[in-house]
Design a protein around this motif. Sequence first.
Motif, PDB file in Angstrom:
ATOM      1  N   ASP A 149      -1.621  -4.646   8.357  1.00 51.12           N
ATOM      2  CA  ASP A 149      -2.348  -4.093   9.514  1.00 51.12           C
ATOM      3  C   ASP A 149      -2.457  -5.082  10.667  1.00 51.12           C
ATOM      4  OD1 ASP A 149      -2.722  -1.945   7.871  1.00 51.12           O
ATOM      5  OD2 ASP A 149      -4.848  -2.302   7.520  1.00 51.12           O
ATOM      6  N   GLU A 153       0.925  -1.361   5.280  1.00 59.77           N
ATOM      7  CA  GLU A 153      -0.006  -0.619   6.120  1.00 59.77           C
ATOM      8  C   GLU A 153      -1.148  -0.076   5.279  1.00 59.77           C
ATOM      9  OE1 GLU A 153      -0.182   3.527   8.718  1.00 59.77           O
ATOM     10  OE2 GLU A 153       1.759   2.656   8.201  1.00 59.77           O
ATOM     11  N   TYR A 166      -4.478   0.692   7.254  1.00 58.76           N
ATOM     12  CA  TYR A 166      -5.091   1.539   8.275  1.00 58.76           C
ATOM     13  C   TYR A 166      -4.136   1.809   9.439  1.00 58.76           C
ATOM     14  CZ  TYR A 166      -9.327   0.293   5.745  1.00 58.76           C
ATOM     15  OH  TYR A 166     -10.261   0.102   4.760  1.00 58.76           O
TER      16      TYR A 166
END
Length: 333
Positions: A136, A163, A165
């Motif tokens: 992120d 990933e 969020y």
Amino acid sequence: TEGVIVNTGIEGGVIQGANGVGALAGANAGTISNSHATATVMGTNGVGGLVGDNYSVVANCYATGAVSGKDDVGGVMGYTQYGTVDRCYGSGPVTASGASVGGFAGFCASIISDSYASGAVTGNSRVGGLVGHLVDGMIVYSYSSGSVSGSTLVGGLIGQTNEVYIAPSIFMSFWDTQTSGQAASASGTGKTTAQMKQQATYPIWDFTTIWRITENVTYPRLAWQTSGPFTGATDAGSGWKYLSWFGYFKDGGGAWNGWIWHAEHGWMYYTGTSSSSLWFWVPRLNAWLWTSSTAYPFLWHSSAGAWWFYYRGTGTGSGGWFRNYSTGLNEWH
């Protein structure tokens, strides 16, 4: 720390602990700027040359010491989340037995901008020249040039991206495919050593205020490293810099407010913004000396009102041999 650390340096020594270990701070939730560390740092998890775990702002800093641990180990910071890191570099070797190992940061869920790593990186899994594991986070205008080795998920710039969020973002960031020994990376752009030393490789980087490069000679370096009278100095490791006309010296990354430590002359305070005209106050001589990049090792001794010639290579930091033209003698000062 949740406070402010500014213009601070840790010179040499060994910093050792378990988790969250850094030469300057074990954990940072405040602001660290214009600071550096050259110490060797050893720990287990969250181990960094400057900061162990970072959750806030780090700017205009560097770390050059060797760093070792298990997981989340990096040349500047071991673990960084939520924070912003800008205009920093790490040049020390990084060694870890576990995962998330990087020349700059082991684990990153922060924004790293205008920064670089040049130290060798050795780990097991999620190993990268700049960042071992990017989750992120965002990497912009940055690069790595050190050798990179590991067993799984090894990359020239980034070992692995994930990933949770938001998708990790890597923009205009590069690694040296030759010096790293890595042809691939989880993200970023690989270039040859020759290309890495050409400004054209970095088309929208700011070479006016943030970066400097000596075309076909050096990798990009931060402007705060090379500004003023010592422009063009090369990084000689462990905080040392080198200029062919001046020799080896340390300037605390600009944090010593005009003071430098010269390998042969010892402490010196300088005034001047260009190497074409420099005054140095030398405490052990109790005198001001004038010189320039074309005049040195000739120096004008203001108190004696005469030229002195320094015999290069004779100095120890506490004294050296000079030709004193007012007396016509060779003298130890």
